[in-house]
Design a protein around this motif. Structure first.
Motif, PDB file in Angstrom:
ATOM      1  N   VAL A 177     -13.560  27.892 -13.261  1.00  0.00           N
ATOM      2  CA  VAL A 177     -14.094  29.102 -13.533  1.00  0.00           C
ATOM      3  C   VAL A 177     -13.552  29.479 -14.834  1.00  0.00           C
ATOM      4  CG1 VAL A 177     -14.565  31.574 -13.254  1.00  0.00           C
ATOM      5  CG2 VAL A 177     -14.894  29.986 -11.497  1.00  0.00           C
ATOM      6  N   GLY A 178     -12.234  29.437 -15.240  1.00  0.00           N
ATOM      7  CA  GLY A 178     -11.575  29.832 -16.423  1.00  0.00           C
ATOM      8  C   GLY A 178     -12.032  29.105 -17.501  1.00  0.00           C
ATOM      9  N   ARG A 179     -12.792  27.861 -17.479  1.00  0.00           N
ATOM     10  CA  ARG A 179     -13.026  26.912 -18.630  1.00  0.00           C
ATOM     11  C   ARG A 179     -14.531  27.665 -19.208  1.00  0.00           C
ATOM     12  NH1 ARG A 179     -11.455  21.496 -19.198  1.00  0.00           N
ATOM     13  NH2 ARG A 179      -9.404  21.746 -18.790  1.00  0.00           N
ATOM     14  N   ALA A 180     -15.081  28.260 -18.376  1.00  0.00           N
ATOM     15  CA  ALA A 180     -16.454  29.106 -19.053  1.00  0.00           C
ATOM     16  C   ALA A 180     -16.447  29.516 -20.616  1.00  0.00           C
ATOM     17  CB  ALA A 180     -17.119  29.793 -18.092  1.00  0.00           C
ATOM     18  N   GLN A 181     -17.252  28.888 -21.453  1.00  0.00           N
ATOM     19  CA  GLN A 181     -17.134  29.419 -22.785  1.00  0.00           C
ATOM     20  C   GLN A 181     -18.214  30.010 -23.382  1.00  0.00           C
ATOM     21  OE1 GLN A 181     -16.541  25.889 -24.836  1.00  0.00           O
ATOM     22  NE2 GLN A 181     -14.281  25.405 -23.861  1.00  0.00           N
ATOM     23  N   GLN A 182     -19.574  29.890 -22.832  1.00  0.00           N
ATOM     24  CA  GLN A 182     -20.600  30.336 -23.501  1.00  0.00           C
ATOM     25  C   GLN A 182     -21.584  30.668 -22.490  1.00  0.00           C
ATOM     26  OE1 GLN A 182     -21.960  28.337 -26.866  1.00  0.00           O
ATOM     27  NE2 GLN A 182     -22.062  26.412 -25.627  1.00  0.00           N
ATOM     28  N   ARG A 183     -22.979  31.158 -22.733  1.00  0.00           N
ATOM     29  CA  ARG A 183     -23.920  31.503 -21.876  1.00  0.00           C
ATOM     30  C   ARG A 183     -24.608  30.184 -21.197  1.00  0.00           C
ATOM     31  NH1 ARG A 183     -26.797  35.580 -19.236  1.00  0.00           N
ATOM     32  NH2 ARG A 183     -29.091  35.274 -19.407  1.00  0.00           N
ATOM     33  N   HIS A 184     -24.917  29.215 -22.240  1.00  0.00           N
ATOM     34  CA  HIS A 184     -25.750  28.277 -21.668  1.00  0.00           C
ATOM     35  C   HIS A 184     -25.085  26.796 -21.751  1.00  0.00           C
ATOM     36  CE1 HIS A 184     -29.317  30.112 -21.246  1.00  0.00           C
ATOM     37  NE2 HIS A 184     -29.560  30.791 -22.517  1.00  0.00           N
ATOM     38  N   GLY A 185     -23.908  26.564 -22.264  1.00  0.00           N
ATOM     39  CA  GLY A 185     -23.075  25.550 -22.308  1.00  0.00           C
ATOM     40  C   GLY A 185     -21.880  25.621 -21.658  1.00  0.00           C
TER      41      GLY A 185
ATOM     42  N   ASP B 196     -20.303  26.392 -13.856  1.00  0.00           N
ATOM     43  CA  ASP B 196     -21.189  25.608 -13.100  1.00  0.00           C
ATOM     44  C   ASP B 196     -21.135  24.072 -13.574  1.00  0.00           C
ATOM     45  OD1 ASP B 196     -22.456  26.255 -15.618  1.00  0.00           O
ATOM     46  OD2 ASP B 196     -24.362  26.150 -14.691  1.00  0.00           O
ATOM     47  N   ASP B 197     -20.839  23.819 -14.813  1.00  0.00           N
ATOM     48  CA  ASP B 197     -20.838  22.654 -15.050  1.00  0.00           C
ATOM     49  C   ASP B 197     -19.745  21.858 -14.607  1.00  0.00           C
ATOM     50  OD1 ASP B 197     -23.042  22.677 -16.664  1.00  0.00           O
ATOM     51  OD2 ASP B 197     -21.945  23.294 -18.524  1.00  0.00           O
ATOM     52  N   ILE B 198     -18.717  22.412 -14.141  1.00  0.00           N
ATOM     53  CA  ILE B 198     -17.349  21.805 -13.597  1.00  0.00           C
ATOM     54  C   ILE B 198     -17.436  22.276 -11.926  1.00  0.00           C
ATOM     55  CG2 ILE B 198     -14.836  21.808 -13.685  1.00  0.00           C
ATOM     56  CD1 ILE B 198     -14.928  22.721 -16.514  1.00  0.00           C
ATOM     57  N   LEU B 199     -17.849  23.305 -11.752  1.00  0.00           N
ATOM     58  CA  LEU B 199     -17.847  24.041 -10.285  1.00  0.00           C
ATOM     59  C   LEU B 199     -18.563  22.673  -9.499  1.00  0.00           C
ATOM     60  CD1 LEU B 199     -18.032  27.586 -10.176  1.00  0.00           C
ATOM     61  CD2 LEU B 199     -16.345  26.265  -9.477  1.00  0.00           C
TER      62      LEU B 199
ATOM     63  N   GLY C   7     -30.214  20.237 -10.297  1.00  0.00           N
ATOM     64  CA  GLY C   7     -29.425  19.144 -10.075  1.00  0.00           C
ATOM     65  C   GLY C   7     -27.769  19.547  -9.700  1.00  0.00           C
ATOM     66  N   HIS C   8     -27.438  20.750 -10.590  1.00  0.00           N
ATOM     67  CA  HIS C   8     -25.890  21.079 -10.230  1.00  0.00           C
ATOM     68  C   HIS C   8     -26.057  21.684  -8.890  1.00  0.00           C
ATOM     69  CE1 HIS C   8     -25.919  21.375 -14.502  1.00  0.00           C
ATOM     70  NE2 HIS C   8     -24.762  21.942 -14.534  1.00  0.00           N
TER      71      HIS C   8
ATOM     72  N   ASP D 135     -24.753  30.962 -10.242  1.00  0.00           N
ATOM     73  CA  ASP D 135     -24.366  30.957 -11.697  1.00  0.00           C
ATOM     74  C   ASP D 135     -25.253  29.986 -12.491  1.00  0.00           C
ATOM     75  OD1 ASP D 135     -22.541  31.751 -13.786  1.00  0.00           O
ATOM     76  OD2 ASP D 135     -22.461  29.531 -14.041  1.00  0.00           O
ATOM     77  N   ARG D 136     -25.957  29.278 -11.951  1.00  0.00           N
ATOM     78  CA  ARG D 136     -27.247  28.530 -12.626  1.00  0.00           C
ATOM     79  C   ARG D 136     -28.262  29.613 -12.807  1.00  0.00           C
ATOM     80  NH1 ARG D 136     -26.396  24.624 -15.674  1.00  0.00           N
ATOM     81  NH2 ARG D 136     -28.548  23.620 -15.323  1.00  0.00           N
ATOM     82  N   VAL D 137     -28.605  30.364 -11.741  1.00  0.00           N
ATOM     83  CA  VAL D 137     -29.829  31.406 -11.758  1.00  0.00           C
ATOM     84  C   VAL D 137     -29.176  32.466 -12.774  1.00  0.00           C
ATOM     85  CG1 VAL D 137     -30.932  33.053 -10.471  1.00  0.00           C
ATOM     86  CG2 VAL D 137     -30.528  31.005  -9.428  1.00  0.00           C
TER      87      VAL D 137
END
Length: 191
Positions: free
Chosen positions: A17-25, A29-32, A95-96, A132-134
């Motif tokens: 969660v600490g790695r989140a950087q911006q709204r769309h990229g 969720d990309d790591i979770l 897919g996530h 988070d995807r929603v």
């Protein structure tokens, strides 16, 4: 032991969660989405009691991920639903969510007998991924619900197939799998 499992899942969750950087990229969720799968292999490597040997666990995990990803990709390419942010037509299913719930179901199968909190933690991370995807307007609610269903059902099917057929056909075999680039190599050595 229950505390160690819970702490391992929490560390993986908060680290991602600490790695989140911006709204769309590069959001959490990309790591979770991979955290439940990571927890499976971390717990196994730490010696936590689980339901299968390394080869069986690997076969189950890889098969469930492959089936889940294959079904999800086929549906994305055939349905072509717009994302809420209108960035592309690959919204349905998520897919996530499919990957996260697939991993959570593997975690439940392998370590759910150790403590019910292992399963709760895995499914909580998967749910957080879907929410988070929603929240980030990448999917509609029905997209993530379908992804969750695909992930769970793919894993159940994979466990059925691997446990009933592969291990029965080759009880004294070694199964090895490796990923190279975009390919997957599977080798079965029959003794």
């Amino acid at each position: 032991m229950r505390n160690i499992v819970f702490i391992a899942i929490l560390i993986c969750t908060f680290a991602t969660v600490g790695r989140a950087q911006q709204r769309h990229g590069n959001g959490p969720d990309d790591i979770l989405q991979y955290t439940p799968y990571a927890a499976v292999f971390i717990l196994k490597a730490c010696g936590t009691d689980n339901s299968h040997t390394w080869p069986q666990l690997t076969a189950n995990a890889v098969t469930s991920l492959a089936v889940s990803a294959g079904v999800t990709y086929a549906l994305k390419c055939s349905i072509n639903e717009w994302r809420p942010d209108h960035s592309d037509r690959r919204s349905f299913p998520s897919g996530h969510s499919a990957v996260a719930f697939s991993g959570a179901t593997v975690l439940h199968h392998e370590f759910g007998h150790v403590s019910p909190w292992v399963s709760v933690g895995g499914y909580a991370v998967a749910t957080l991924t879907a929410v988070d995807r929603v929240r980030r307007d990448r999917h509609h609610w029905h997209d993530v619900a379908a992804g969750a269903g695909i992930g769970i059902l793919s894993t159940e099917l994979s466990y059925f197939l691997v446990d009933r057929f592969l291990t029965k056909l080759f009880p004294e075999s070694d199964i090895s799998m490796s990923v190279r680039g975009n390919g997957l190599d599977v080798a079965i050595r029959i003794k």
